[in-house]
Design an enzyme around this catalytic site. Structure first.
Site, PDB file in Angstrom:
ATOM      1  N   GLU A  51       3.034  -1.476   4.491  1.00  0.00           N
ATOM      2  CA  GLU A  51       2.785  -2.465   5.549  1.00  0.00           C
ATOM      3  C   GLU A  51       1.654  -3.430   5.227  1.00  0.00           C
ATOM      4  OE1 GLU A  51      -0.243   0.664   6.746  1.00  0.00           O
ATOM      5  OE2 GLU A  51       1.666   0.535   5.695  1.00  0.00           O
ATOM      6  N   ASN A  64       0.835  -1.206   0.000  1.00  0.00           N
ATOM      7  CA  ASN A  64       0.000   0.000   0.000  1.00  0.00           C
ATOM      8  C   ASN A  64       0.865   1.250   0.000  1.00  0.00           C
ATOM      9  OD1 ASN A  64       0.915  -0.536   2.668  1.00  0.00           O
ATOM     10  ND2 ASN A  64      -0.602   0.903   3.446  1.00  0.00           N
ATOM     11  N   CYS A 108       2.096   2.876   2.438  1.00  0.00           N
ATOM     12  CA  CYS A 108       3.146   2.910   3.463  1.00  0.00           C
ATOM     13  C   CYS A 108       3.846   1.576   3.640  1.00  0.00           C
ATOM     14  CB  CYS A 108       2.555   3.383   4.791  1.00  0.00           C
ATOM     15  SG  CYS A 108       1.716   4.971   4.706  1.00  0.00           S
ATOM     16  N   ALA A 116       2.022   8.173  11.971  1.00  0.00           N
ATOM     17  CA  ALA A 116       2.574   9.527  12.029  1.00  0.00           C
ATOM     18  C   ALA A 116       1.713  10.483  12.833  1.00  0.00           C
ATOM     19  CB  ALA A 116       2.758  10.059  10.605  1.00  0.00           C
TER      20      ALA A 116
END
Length: 930
Positions: free
Chosen positions: A563, A559, A561, A748
């Site tokens: 993961e 995806n 990011c 984040a």
């Protein structure tokens, strides 16, 4: 400067602004460091003149009509100019001189920080009338917010507040002056961050209570304890009237839910956390917030409990988990749960097929998925490459890049409802004929029509390519329209078929192909990764060989990011629903609180599973996939905080072992929770045939990967401590509610809300200014401050040293070596420790983890060794490569310069060249799935 500019002196009198006094002060500062011999230097006179002009230019921002510049404000700008100019020793001496003078003044006054008298300032009310500032209320408020906060001093906040006052200011500006006053003191003591949050909370209470009641109302912390329940019921009805909240929420037992709200949990926020919540999460109408923090958490909890049998009891259970910061849902869930558009999922993965209908349908799907805060991962490998034959027109393809350019612009155009920028990542397998152009997409040079400056990119690397790199062998590139089955093959089957195609190409049976040296392509991948931050390195075979869903399809990409590793293709767009356990809340000095962790995970998995049924699906392919497989991605945050609590340095075997044992606990209890849900609610539809159904758990799937690798290319610890055999039997018997359970996202934003370190990240710096969409925030490592205070080392000079050395303790001689190692920053840690810890986690995870790697002085050899190490250790994916930039965090005083109104910009390390194309440590672009 304006001719009538005035200076407000410390005794309350004013005088005309005189730039010559700044020149004198600067000259004295340089002479104090460089000696009298520099006095006649032309360089010194020229330098002082330039710095004086810089200070005056900066002060122009504040020198409006009727505004007097405070003497401290001017001195702050002098210090800032020295730091920006790189005159760090001079600036340090200047800081210490100012502190010595301040101590002298306090001594002369006979006390420290005595309370200032009421200022002669009037407040302009909304009707235009002016009334004297209620200084007694201001003093009472500041005393209340500082109560119980260690060494915070109300008088210091009041004194700083006076500097921001002027006659005729509005009440909102007075509130902001109070908040700014407290936040400028954060570097003195981290508790001032909580004081700042409480001052913001006072403003928020007034705003929300008045909005809901329709009349001016306010409450302090003691009063809100009594008013929260009544406010909550009114808030829900108000939100329904505005069309923001699902009308079903008004049908809950609001009195019961309101009684469960704990007003004192509002005090758990630090300033960064509450300001982030205020700016980006709390519901508002015409810019006025009407949602208080505990109402926010209960709204999210209610939205997730809509289909529970005893929805009030479950909502209270979910609320308590969220409001304690033990667990936090991802940002889309926090944004939208309980609203009229409950798009709660975080990540969407798609495969783009090789025809115009599919390509342009993918643009539409991306736009619809991004609209409500989804992060996108697009697999573009099937699209034919440059020069490939087009049957319909008997022409040649322009390749992949023009289509990626449109995908890039779509991501920019659809900015997630105005709350975050749209974000997508394109994945391409390393054998695609356009791979070399793909590597160049983020470059700042070349034909801009063949660049995608706003879209992330990632390499989807098969093991066969890595074997060729290690053997220094050749590698053949193909157009996928001539080798159609490679896209769906992995492991030994891919390697065998790939070699067959190479043989066919040698016989002239394949039209479009090119042979390169594998090492050369690998080096170019790493070079682009260093120069532009892209494409990321992700590994196809571990993602597929260890996937529980091998029987149901192929993992073609990750995806946004890196993961999430779910199957895509056909009528399925993979969807994942994220949340993170706060590891810091489940660890003591003696280790993991297993009972608390087990309880948290059981509730968290239930919450994530509920997301699947409640979620608003913008396209049918997403609904198809989610209902069939029901994947969730439970991760963690606060890993560095957990290490600090246990006194474990990040660069140690103990940290690697803790990564292993903590992830084993999370994996065990999360899998068991999903199995228990299967017994209660039923197995997910595609369970039969999965690895789960055969009793093969994530830790067991290591052997499936090992079977395809030579032993010298697979280096991973297999140790385990818990009763996994008992869990295997439970899963075989009761099944699983979710096809996938575990994934570690970057966190984040939600880690900012909870006030802990992001995800599995090492400590960035011990003192710095963090920049994100909510502004600029002073961040101080509270764990370090507590230790330095205990050792009698926390003082103004230590603050100055931390600024000078970019938040690092390494060069500060008076700090004990034990603390230097415990609080070593990301670029002081050898990155192989991060890879080893990640490998020990990966064995327990059925998906992947967002793993940033930090290299202080990158070289081709270092990067080659690091990424080969990641592959050999069985990692599925990596994320950003972080390297130190040409510039660093401002070494200026943070006092008086922190915040959106007067912000010190931080040059954070990027994964890119100094131009800063890649993501910074807290770039909002990286928050899309958090």
């Amino acid at each position: 400067m304006p001719p009538d500019a005035r200076v407000l002196r410390r005794d309350g009198t004013t005088s005309a602004f005189d730039a010559d006094k700044i020149s004198v002060a600067l000259t004295k500062a340089f002479l104090a460091v460089e000696g009298d011999g520099a006095a006649a230097s032309a360089r010194l006179h020229r330098l002082v003149a330039e710095l004086t002009d810089e200070v005056c230019t900066a002060l122009l921002r504040y020198a409006g009509p009727g505004t007097a510049l405070h003497i401290e404000q001017i001195q702050d700008q002098v210090e800032l100019a020295l730091m920006r100019g790189g005159h760090h020793q001079v600036a340090r001496a200047y800081v210490l001189y100012r502190e010595q003078r301040a101590e002298s003044r306090r001594a002369d006054a006979g006390s420290t920080e005595h309370e200032p008298q009421a200022p002669d300032v009037r407040i302009t009310r909304p009707d235009g009338q002016r009334t004297p500032v209620d200084w007694d209320r201001v003093c009472t408020l500041v005393e209340q917010v500082c109560s119980g906060l260690g060494r915070t001093e109300p008088a210091a906040v009041l004194k700083e507040t006076r500097r921001g006052l002027y006659d005729g200011m509005s009440s909102d500006e007075l509130n902001q002056a109070l908040i700014m006053a407290a936040r400028t003191l954060v570097e003195r003591d981290p508790d001032y961050s909580f004081a700042s949050a409480r001052l913001l909370l006072d403003k928020l209470r007034r705003e929300a209570l008045s909005a809901v009641a329709g009349a001016q109302r306010e409450a302090d912390q003691e009063q809100i304890r009594e008013q929260y329940a009544g406010y909550f019921a009114d808030y829900v009805r108000h939100g329904v009237r505005l069309g923001q909240l699902d009308p079903v929420l008004a049908e809950f037992d609001l009195e019961r839910l309101g009684a469960a709200l704990d007003a004192d949990r509002d005090l758990l926020f630090d300033y960064l956390g509450l300001q982030t919540l205020y700016d980006r999460y709390l519901l508002h109408h015409d810019g006025t917030r009407h949602e208080l923090p505990q109402a926010f958490f209960m709204r999210v909890a209610m939205g997730l409990a809509l289909r529970e049998d005893d929805r009030e009891a479950r909502a209270i259970e979910f609320y308590r988990l969220l409001s304690s910061f033990d667990f936090m849902c991802s940002t889309p869930t926090l944004f939208n749960s309980g609203t009229t558009h409950p798009q709660l999922s975080s990540c969407f993965l798609t495969t783009v097929d090789d025809d115009l209908d599919s390509i342009f349908q993918s643009y539409r799907n991306n736009a619809l998925l991004a609209k409500y805060s989804g992060g996108l991962g697009n697999d573009w490998t099937p699209v034919r490459g440059l020069g490939a034959h087009i049957n319909g027109t008997n022409g040649k393809s322009q390749g992949l890049v023009p289509f990626l350019k449109i995908a890039n612009d779509t991501a920019v155009a659809v900015n997630q409802g105005g709350k975050r920028k749209g974000a997508a990542c394109a994945y391409l397998e390393s054998w695609h004929i356009d791979i070399e152009e793909f590597l160049d997409l983020r470059k700042n040079t070349g034909d801009d029509r063949r660049r995608t400056h706003d879209m992330n990119t990632a390499n989807w690397v098969p093991d066969e390519f890595m074997r060729r790199v290690e053997a220094d062998a050749e590698w053949t590139l193909f157009s996928p329209d001539e080798v159609t089955d490679l896209h769906d093959l992995y492991g030994d089957a891919f390697a065998e078929r790939y070699r067959a195609y190479e043989t066919a190409a040698e016989r002239g049976e394949i039209r479009v192909h090119r042979t390169v040296r594998a090492v050369d392509l690998w080096r170019r991948m790493l070079t682009m990764l260093f120069e532009t931050g892209h494409p990321w390195i992700t590994f196809k075979d571990p993602c597929n060989l260890r996937s529980p869903q091998q029987h149901a399809g192929v993992v073609h990409s990750s995806n946004l990011c890196t993961e999430i590793t779910l199957n895509t293709g056909g009528d399925e767009v993979a969807v994942c629903n994220l949340g993170s356990v706060n590891l810091a809340q489940h660890v003591t000095a003696d280790g993991i609180d297993q009972q608390r962790l087990e309880g948290t995970l059981r509730t968290a998995v239930r919450m994530l599973d509920n997301v699947i049924d409640i979620n608003f699906y913008t396209i049918p392919q997403a609904w198809n996939s989610n209902m069939r497989h029901r994947p969730v991605g439970l991760g963690l945050m606060g890993f560095s905080d957990a290490l600090f609590t246990q006194r474990i340095p990040m660069d140690s075997a103990e940290a690697v072992e803790f990564a292993d044992r903590s992830m084993e606990q999370i994996s065990y209890h999360a899998i068991r929770a999903s199995s228990e849900l299967a017994a209660e609610r039923g197995r997910y539809e595609s369970f039969e045939g999965s690895l789960w159904s055969r009793g093969v758990l994530p830790v067991d799937s290591l052997e499936l990967l090992a079977a395809t690798r030579e032993q010298d290319r697979f280096e991973i610890d297999r140790s385990q401590e818990l009763d996994w055999e008992g869990l295997r039997e439970q899963v075989r018997t009761d099944g699983m509610r979710n096809s996938n359970v575990l994934a570690i996202a970057p966190t984040a934003t939600i880690s900012n809300i909870c006030g802990v370190g992001q995800s599995i990240e090492p400590l960035y710096r011990n003192l710095y200014v963090k920049s994100n969409m909510s502004g600029d925030f002073t961040v101080v490592n509270a764990h370090l401050v507590a230790d330095l205070k205990a050792a009698g080392l926390w003082d103004e000079a230590m603050v100055s040293d931390l600024k000078y050395f970019d938040g690092s303790l390494a060069a500060v001689d008076r700090v004990p070596d034990e603390l230097k190692r415990l609080y070593a920053t990301a670029f002081e840690i050898e990155p192989h420790w991060l890879v080893q810890a990640a490998a020990r986690r990966q064995k327990w995870i059925d998906q992947a983890q967002s793993l940033n790697l930090y290299v202080s002085r990158p070289s081709g050899r270092k990067l080659d060794e690091l990424y080969r190490l990641a592959w050999r250790h069985g990692l599925k994916t990596t994320y950003y490569l972080r390297s130190t930039a040409a510039t660093h965090v401002e070494k200026s005083t943070l006092s008086g310069t922190d915040g959106k109104l007067n912000a010190v910009q931080a040059s954070v390390p990027t994964a890119a060249e100094p131009a800063g194309e890649a993501c910074s440590v807290d770039d909002p672009d990286c928050e899309a799935c958090q």
